[in-house]
Enzyme design. Structure first.
Site, PDB file in Angstrom:
ATOM      1  N   SER A   8      10.646  -6.099   0.620  1.00  0.00           N
ATOM      2  CA  SER A   8       9.480  -5.265   0.908  1.00  0.00           C
ATOM      3  C   SER A   8       8.610  -5.156  -0.331  1.00  0.00           C
ATOM      4  O   SER A   8       9.087  -5.328  -1.456  1.00  0.00           O
ATOM      5  CB  SER A   8       9.930  -3.866   1.329  1.00  0.00           C
ATOM      6  OG  SER A   8       8.819  -3.021   1.538  1.00  0.00           O
ATOM      7  N   ASN A   9       7.326  -4.870  -0.107  1.00  0.00           N
ATOM      8  CA  ASN A   9       6.438  -4.507  -1.209  1.00  0.00           C
ATOM      9  C   ASN A   9       5.868  -3.111  -0.994  1.00  0.00           C
ATOM     10  O   ASN A   9       4.975  -2.681  -1.704  1.00  0.00           O
ATOM     11  CB  ASN A   9       5.295  -5.529  -1.354  1.00  0.00           C
ATOM     12  CG  ASN A   9       5.766  -6.774  -2.095  1.00  0.00           C
ATOM     13  OD1 ASN A   9       6.455  -6.684  -3.100  1.00  0.00           O
ATOM     14  ND2 ASN A   9       5.432  -7.930  -1.559  1.00  0.00           N
ATOM     15  N   LYS A  13       8.743   2.898   0.158  1.00  0.00           N
ATOM     16  CA  LYS A  13      10.108   2.504   0.558  1.00  0.00           C
ATOM     17  C   LYS A  13      10.958   2.138  -0.655  1.00  0.00           C
ATOM     18  O   LYS A  13      12.106   2.557  -0.773  1.00  0.00           O
ATOM     19  CB  LYS A  13      10.059   1.263   1.465  1.00  0.00           C
ATOM     20  CG  LYS A  13       9.879   1.538   2.919  1.00  0.00           C
ATOM     21  CD  LYS A  13      10.000   0.238   3.687  1.00  0.00           C
ATOM     22  CE  LYS A  13       9.477   0.410   5.107  1.00  0.00           C
ATOM     23  NZ  LYS A  13       9.609  -0.818   5.891  1.00  0.00           N
ATOM     24  N   ASP A  70      13.570  -2.241   8.458  1.00  0.00           N
ATOM     25  CA  ASP A  70      12.404  -2.168   9.330  1.00  0.00           C
ATOM     26  C   ASP A  70      12.468  -0.792   9.945  1.00  0.00           C
ATOM     27  O   ASP A  70      13.510  -0.365  10.447  1.00  0.00           O
ATOM     28  CB  ASP A  70      12.398  -3.256  10.405  1.00  0.00           C
ATOM     29  CG  ASP A  70      11.017  -3.359  11.048  1.00  0.00           C
ATOM     30  OD1 ASP A  70      10.013  -3.324  10.315  1.00  0.00           O
ATOM     31  OD2 ASP A  70      10.925  -3.446  12.280  1.00  0.00           O
ATOM     32  N   SER A  71      11.372  -0.093   9.826  1.00  0.00           N
ATOM     33  CA  SER A  71      11.397   1.283  10.297  1.00  0.00           C
ATOM     34  C   SER A  71      10.075   1.620  10.938  1.00  0.00           C
ATOM     35  O   SER A  71       9.080   0.928  10.738  1.00  0.00           O
ATOM     36  CB  SER A  71      11.696   2.230   9.141  1.00  0.00           C
ATOM     37  OG  SER A  71      10.850   1.939   8.055  1.00  0.00           O
ATOM     38  N   PHE A 153       4.331   8.772   2.822  1.00  0.00           N
ATOM     39  CA  PHE A 153       3.388   7.715   3.182  1.00  0.00           C
ATOM     40  C   PHE A 153       3.439   7.531   4.695  1.00  0.00           C
ATOM     41  O   PHE A 153       4.247   8.151   5.377  1.00  0.00           O
ATOM     42  CB  PHE A 153       3.738   6.401   2.449  1.00  0.00           C
ATOM     43  CG  PHE A 153       5.135   5.903   2.705  1.00  0.00           C
ATOM     44  CD1 PHE A 153       5.391   4.955   3.677  1.00  0.00           C
ATOM     45  CD2 PHE A 153       6.212   6.392   1.971  1.00  0.00           C
ATOM     46  CE1 PHE A 153       6.685   4.499   3.917  1.00  0.00           C
ATOM     47  CE2 PHE A 153       7.513   5.941   2.196  1.00  0.00           C
ATOM     48  CZ  PHE A 153       7.741   4.991   3.174  1.00  0.00           C
ATOM     49  N   TYR A 155       3.188   7.872   8.468  1.00  0.00           N
ATOM     50  CA  TYR A 155       3.007   8.990   9.406  1.00  0.00           C
ATOM     51  C   TYR A 155       3.576  10.313   8.875  1.00  0.00           C
ATOM     52  O   TYR A 155       3.574  11.309   9.583  1.00  0.00           O
ATOM     53  CB  TYR A 155       3.673   8.654  10.757  1.00  0.00           C
ATOM     54  CG  TYR A 155       3.110   7.420  11.425  1.00  0.00           C
ATOM     55  CD1 TYR A 155       1.945   7.480  12.189  1.00  0.00           C
ATOM     56  CD2 TYR A 155       3.746   6.186  11.303  1.00  0.00           C
ATOM     57  CE1 TYR A 155       1.418   6.355  12.796  1.00  0.00           C
ATOM     58  CE2 TYR A 155       3.233   5.053  11.908  1.00  0.00           C
ATOM     59  CZ  TYR A 155       2.067   5.136  12.649  1.00  0.00           C
ATOM     60  OH  TYR A 155       1.553   4.012  13.248  1.00  0.00           O
ATOM     61  N   ASP A 156       4.073  10.314   7.640  1.00  0.00           N
ATOM     62  CA  ASP A 156       4.720  11.512   7.070  1.00  0.00           C
ATOM     63  C   ASP A 156       3.916  12.811   7.202  1.00  0.00           C
ATOM     64  O   ASP A 156       4.484  13.855   7.505  1.00  0.00           O
ATOM     65  CB  ASP A 156       5.101  11.279   5.598  1.00  0.00           C
ATOM     66  CG  ASP A 156       6.298  10.344   5.441  1.00  0.00           C
ATOM     67  OD1 ASP A 156       6.852   9.896   6.463  1.00  0.00           O
ATOM     68  OD2 ASP A 156       6.675  10.056   4.288  1.00  0.00           O
ATOM     69  N   LYS A 176      13.362  14.972   1.204  1.00  0.00           N
ATOM     70  CA  LYS A 176      13.096  13.985   2.260  1.00  0.00           C
ATOM     71  C   LYS A 176      14.269  13.009   2.393  1.00  0.00           C
ATOM     72  O   LYS A 176      14.728  12.721   3.498  1.00  0.00           O
ATOM     73  CB  LYS A 176      11.791  13.232   1.979  1.00  0.00           C
ATOM     74  CG  LYS A 176      11.449  12.245   3.110  1.00  0.00           C
ATOM     75  CD  LYS A 176      10.240  11.390   2.794  1.00  0.00           C
ATOM     76  CE  LYS A 176      10.092  10.296   3.832  1.00  0.00           C
ATOM     77  NZ  LYS A 176       9.063   9.317   3.503  1.00  0.00           N
TER      78      LYS A 176
END
Length: 196
Positions: A8-9, A13, A70-71, A153, A155-156, A176
């Site tokens: 991931s970049n 995350k 993947d989330s 970041f 939808y938080d 969190k």
């Protein structure tokens, strides 16, 4: 120190993953830090399909340990949407503002009980050719009508946890990580990794 490449970049995350896995003797690198430029098409039907595909492609390239996640967000009233399309819900990958705006538009006028939602994180860790760990975590909440909070970041700012009376974006990183979908998935992953 063993390398672990996170497929991931997404800086949000990466930061969460580094924080939760800091007790392991690992050099944790994002794709950018590992100087890997690759665009993997996320065309799976589930979060787990996409997580596995990303991990496997990077593992084939590098031969190093690879962690992929993947989330996304699943909203009851939208039949589970945005789901695997969470990052590109409004058409442009990773545009949080547009994604949030579209979500609010689709839920306009809906009552609180119709705004139930959950975040899901599927994670795949390829340790080597013989060991692959797959885990999934969930966090349940509601989508509120206005953004609240400056942390996090995606939808938080809209994802509200009734027990805490806060959105994910109003929590600090440690809070969190202790209740989030990714935090839960990583805790499961840590347990399985210790057994290896």
């Amino acid at each position: 120190m063993k390398k672990l490449i996170v497929a991931s970049n997404n800086q949000g995350k990466i930061k969460e993953i580094k924080e939760i896995l800091k007790s392991f003797d690992l050099e944790i690198l994002s794709l950018k830090e590992a100087e890997i430029k690759v665009d993997i098409v996320e065309d799976g039907e589930t979060f787990m399909d996409n997580a596995y595909k990303k991990a496997y492609e990077i593992y084939k390239l590098t031969g190093e340990m690879v962690l992929s996640d993947d989330s996304g967000l699943m909203v009851d009233a939208l039949n589970g949407a945005p789901g695997v399309f969470s990052a590109r819900f409004a058409g442009e990958h990773g545009n949080d503002k547009k994604n949030n705006k579209k979500l609010l538009k689709l839920l306009k006028g809906k009552k609180n009980e119709d705004r139930k939602a959950k975040f899901v994180a599927a994670m795949v860790l390829i340790v080597n050719g013989n060991n692959t760990i797959k885990v999934q975590g969930e966090a349940k909440g509601y989508i509120i009508e206005d953004e609240r909070g400056n942390n996090g970041f995606g939808y938080d700012p809209l994802f509200f946890i009734p027990e805490l009376n806060k959105t994910f974006a109003e929590l600090d990183g440690r809070e969190k990580n202790s209740i989030s979908h990714r935090g839960k998935a990583l805790e499961l992953l840590k347990d399985k990794l210790k057994k290896l």
